[in-house]
Design an enzyme around this catalytic site. Structure first.
Site, mmCIF file in Angstrom:
data_model
loop_
_atom_site.group_PDB
_atom_site.id
_atom_site.type_symbol
_atom_site.label_atom_id
_atom_site.label_comp_id
_atom_site.label_asym_id
_atom_site.label_seq_id
_atom_site.Cartn_x
_atom_site.Cartn_y
_atom_site.Cartn_z
ATOM 1 C CG ASP A 14 42.280 -11.969 -27.782
ATOM 2 O OD1 ASP A 14 42.379 -10.979 -27.883
ATOM 3 O OD2 ASP A 14 42.954 -13.738 -28.006
ATOM 4 C CG ASP A 60 43.325 -13.263 -33.185
ATOM 5 O OD1 ASP A 60 43.346 -14.538 -33.706
ATOM 6 O OD2 ASP A 60 43.537 -14.119 -31.654
ATOM 7 C CG ASN A 102 40.636 -14.816 -28.907
ATOM 8 O OD1 ASN A 102 41.468 -15.080 -28.035
ATOM 9 N ND2 ASN A 102 41.190 -14.644 -29.959
HETATM 10 N N1 LIG Z 1 36.760 -12.607 -20.185
HETATM 11 C C1 LIG Z 1 36.851 -13.639 -19.863
HETATM 12 N N2 LIG Z 1 35.758 -14.771 -20.340
HETATM 13 C C2 LIG Z 1 36.060 -16.129 -20.173
HETATM 14 N N3 LIG Z 1 37.797 -15.939 -20.351
HETATM 15 C C3 LIG Z 1 38.084 -15.652 -20.573
HETATM 16 C C4 LIG Z 1 37.783 -14.425 -20.262
HETATM 17 N N4 LIG Z 1 39.364 -13.349 -20.550
HETATM 18 C C5 LIG Z 1 40.223 -14.444 -20.891
HETATM 19 N N5 LIG Z 1 39.732 -15.638 -20.522
HETATM 20 C C6 LIG Z 1 40.487 -16.572 -21.158
HETATM 21 O O1 LIG Z 1 41.645 -16.653 -20.742
HETATM 22 C C7 LIG Z 1 42.534 -16.939 -22.202
HETATM 23 C C8 LIG Z 1 43.100 -16.219 -22.325
HETATM 24 O O2 LIG Z 1 42.898 -14.670 -23.044
HETATM 25 P P1 LIG Z 1 43.037 -14.073 -24.152
HETATM 26 O O3 LIG Z 1 42.148 -14.864 -25.419
HETATM 27 O O4 LIG Z 1 41.667 -12.531 -23.911
HETATM 28 O O5 LIG Z 1 44.392 -13.744 -24.210
HETATM 29 P P2 LIG Z 1 45.214 -14.116 -25.375
HETATM 30 O O6 LIG Z 1 45.165 -15.228 -26.259
HETATM 31 O O7 LIG Z 1 46.862 -14.074 -24.246
HETATM 32 O O8 LIG Z 1 45.417 -12.635 -25.679
HETATM 33 P P3 LIG Z 1 46.038 -11.631 -26.915
HETATM 34 O O9 LIG Z 1 47.456 -12.940 -28.153
HETATM 35 O O10 LIG Z 1 45.668 -10.621 -27.492
HETATM 36 O O11 LIG Z 1 47.405 -11.407 -25.372
HETATM 37 C C9 LIG Z 1 40.973 -17.418 -23.554
HETATM 38 O O12 LIG Z 1 40.935 -18.151 -24.189
HETATM 39 C C10 LIG Z 1 39.587 -18.052 -22.468
HETATM 40 O O13 LIG Z 1 40.135 -18.971 -22.336
HETATM 41 MG MG LIG Z 2 43.262 -15.050 -27.520
#
Ligand SMILES: Nc1ncnc2c1ncn2[C@@H]1O[C@H](COP(=O)(O)OP(=O)(O)OP(=O)(O)O)[C@@H](O)[C@H]1O
Ligand SMILES: [Mg+2]
Length: 256
Positions: free
Chosen positions: A200, A182, A187
């Site tokens: 992610d 992804d 990400n």
């Molecule tokens: N470990 C981390 N360090 C810094 N920023 C993070 C971290 N985890 C998440 N984020 C922030 O939070 C946002 C969302 O997290 P992530 O991409 O993991 O979830 P998501 O896109 O909702 O995932 P999914 O679609 O798999 O549910 C990221 O785009 C980033 O801005």
């Molecule tokens: Mg994400």
């Protein structure tokens, strides 16, 4: 609402919480902060339609000494949800960074090449095309494909129509490497020195390199402009673009 498992409360005591986002896959993400300490908590309801967070945890552990990724601090599960607590990666998403776009695009291309050059041999996850197509077909069958979320040029078409196209256009030749799964701009975190980390990882696996090239170039075009896509491919080191594969892997993404 959400009840925090007991073990997790120890970690999060005294932290200041901020809701970060609700991703496409139904996870809630929270940013937790105390002084200079920053952590992220991802919470996902148990749901067969979604990739479990336990998979992301396994991938992060596997990648720990291989790539700049968050450290897994805690993982808990209850009957209704999973909780993944990880360290925060410093930096900003590429579209929020005040750096020349040409440098950002170069880092995106070189970063992807770096990921793809990890030796795929010891990687325990594999997603060959025949498996991906089977899973896509099963999701259509179960009515799990969200037709309202199709890319704008596919709106109004049905999941069955798209599945027909997927089966017709499935590439014969595969070029498997370790992929992120992804590789969108949200990400990837960067500072003015380059990529600071990648997050992610729930869809990472050995798969065709075009899975990431397709999603990465689409995300790049929508955030920074389509004129940057050729520079991304060049920085990656692509000699000639396989447009059929690009189209196929973008189409495949509609089913997940
Ligand atoms: N470990 C981390 N360090 C810094 N920023 C993070 C971290 N985890 C998440 N984020 C922030 O939070 C946002 C969302 O997290 P992530 O991409 O993991 O979830 P998501 O896109 O909702 O995932 P999914 O679609 O798999 O549910 C990221 O785009 C980033 O801005
Ligand atoms: Mg994400």
């Amino acid at each position: 609402m959400m009840t925090l498992p007991h073990a997790l409360r120890r970690w999060t005591a005294g932290m200041e919480w901020r809701r970060e986002s609700v991703g496409k896959s139904g996870a809630m993400v929270f940013r937790l902060e105390k002084g200079r300490q920053v952590q992220y908590l991802k919470v996902r309801p148990r749901d067969n339609r979604l990739e479990p967070l336990s998979r992301e945890r396994e991938v992060l552990r596997w990648l720990e000494r291989r790539l700049p990724v968050p450290e897994v601090l805690d993982y808990e599960e209850t009957r209704s949800a999973e909780f993944l607590l990880m360290s925060g990666i410093p930096g900003r998403m590429p579209m929020d960074l005040r750096v020349d776009k040409s440098r950002i695009v170069r880092w995106l291309g070189e970063g992807l090449r770096y990921i793809h050059e990890l030796p795929p041999d010891p990687c325990p996850w594999s997603r060959p095309n025949d498996l991906l197509v089977k899973v896509a077909a099963a999701r259509v069958e179960k009515g799990w494909v969200d037709e309202s979320d199709f890319d704008p040029h596919r709106r109004g078409r049905t999941a069955e129509e798209l599945l027909d196209e997927l089966l017709r256009t499935c590439p014969r030749e595969e070029d498997p490497v370790f992929t992120h799964g992804d590789y969108t701009l949200s990400n990837i975190l960067m500072t003015e020195n380059g990529i600071s980390g990648l997050i992610d990882w729930g869809r990472a696996a050995v798969a065709d390199r075009y899975t990431d090239l397709a999603i990465g170039s689409r995300s790049l075009a929508s955030h920074l402009g389509s004129e940057w896509v050729p520079f991304f491919f060049k920085a990656y080191g692509l000699n000639g673009v396989n447009w059929e594969k690009l189209r196929f892997y973008r189409l495949l993404d509609e089913f997940f």
